[in-house]
Design a protein around this motif. Structure first.
Motif, short mmCIF file in Angstrom:
data_model
loop_
_atom_site.label_atom_id
_atom_site.label_comp_id
_atom_site.label_asym_id
_atom_site.label_seq_id
_atom_site.Cartn_x
_atom_site.Cartn_y
_atom_site.Cartn_z
N ASP A 268 -0.24 2.96 4.34
CA ASP A 268 -0.60 4.37 4.45
C ASP A 268 0.67 5.18 4.69
O ASP A 268 1.78 4.64 4.72
N GLU A 269 0.52 6.48 4.90
CA GLU A 269 1.69 7.35 5.08
C GLU A 269 2.47 7.06 6.36
O GLU A 269 3.61 7.48 6.51
N ASN A 270 1.89 6.29 7.28
CA ASN A 270 2.58 5.88 8.51
C ASN A 270 3.10 4.44 8.43
O ASN A 270 3.43 3.85 9.45
N SER B 58 -0.49 4.54 -5.60
CA SER B 58 -0.45 3.76 -4.38
C SER B 58 0.91 3.86 -3.71
O SER B 58 1.92 4.09 -4.36
N ARG B 59 0.90 3.67 -2.42
CA ARG B 59 2.12 3.54 -1.62
C ARG B 59 2.17 2.08 -1.21
O ARG B 59 1.22 1.55 -0.63
N HIS B 60 3.28 1.41 -1.53
CA HIS B 60 3.30 -0.04 -1.34
C HIS B 60 4.73 -0.57 -1.26
O HIS B 60 5.69 0.15 -1.49
N GLY C 134 11.16 -5.36 -0.50
CA GLY C 134 11.07 -4.64 0.77
C GLY C 134 11.10 -3.14 0.69
O GLY C 134 10.85 -2.46 1.68
N GLU C 135 11.39 -2.58 -0.48
CA GLU C 135 11.45 -1.13 -0.60
C GLU C 135 10.04 -0.54 -0.64
O GLU C 135 9.19 -1.01 -1.38
N ILE C 136 9.81 0.48 0.16
CA ILE C 136 8.52 1.19 0.16
C ILE C 136 8.60 2.32 -0.86
O ILE C 136 9.56 3.09 -0.85
N HIS C 137 7.60 2.39 -1.72
CA HIS C 137 7.58 3.46 -2.71
C HIS C 137 6.15 3.87 -3.04
O HIS C 137 5.21 3.12 -2.83
#
Length: 165
Positions: free
Chosen positions: A128-130, A63-65, A100-103
């Motif tokens: 998502d990727e955007n 996942s991207r989160h 707050g970091e997106i990973h």
């Protein structure tokens, strides 16, 4: 425990939880995605916190989160990393994720099973990727997932109550 004026005993805090972290009964693992499960250890509705084991038996992107609050992790088995960083969390590693970091969590091809303990407060916001919001999890969605799963596998919807505080 303390006693009030009438002599009745009252608990100052919720009861402790002491469970075998990696259960003998496979039904305790709650499916989250294809070959991805979590095992609840503590679901704190008062502080919006949950502790669980995440078990993954596949490679690739999970996942991207992001998390609005800090996250603590400890790798029990296997390894994983975030696409956005050059470190690898492997057996015995401690991971701190700042708010707050997106990973993007990835499990490498040569890892057949990964199990990590996570302590999360607040929520997980899926992106998502955007960086568009596509979903979330919090302690209440986790409880709902557990209730539905435990009911479906014959443990009973209230099986999750032992982990709720």
């Amino acid at each position: 425990m303390y006693k009030n004026m009438a002599g009745s005993a009252h608990r100052l805090a919720p009861p402790e939880i002491a469970v075998k972290a990696e259960p003998d009964d496979e039904r305790v693992w709650v499916p989250q995605a294809d070959r991805v499960w979590f095992r609840p250890l503590m679901l704190n509705t008062l502080q919006g916190q949950w502790c669980n084991l995440l078990r993954v038996r596949r490679s690739g992107v999970l996942s991207r989160h992001l998390h609005p609050n800090p996250v603590h992790g400890y790798v029990i088995k296997g390894r994983w990393h975030y696409r956005e960083h050059d470190w690898i969390a492997e057996t015995g590693s401690y991971v701190f994720e700042p708010p707050g970091e997106i990973h993007t969590l990835l499990v490498p091809e040569d890892c057949s099973e990964m199990i990590t303990f996570f302590n999360i407060t607040g929520s997980m916001v899926y992106l998502d990727e955007n960086n568009k919001h596509v979903g979330y999890e919090d302690v209440f969605t986790k409880i709902d997932m557990c209730r539905a799963h435990y009911e479906s596998v014959g443990l009973g919807a209230d099986y999750v109550d032992q982990f709720v505080r």
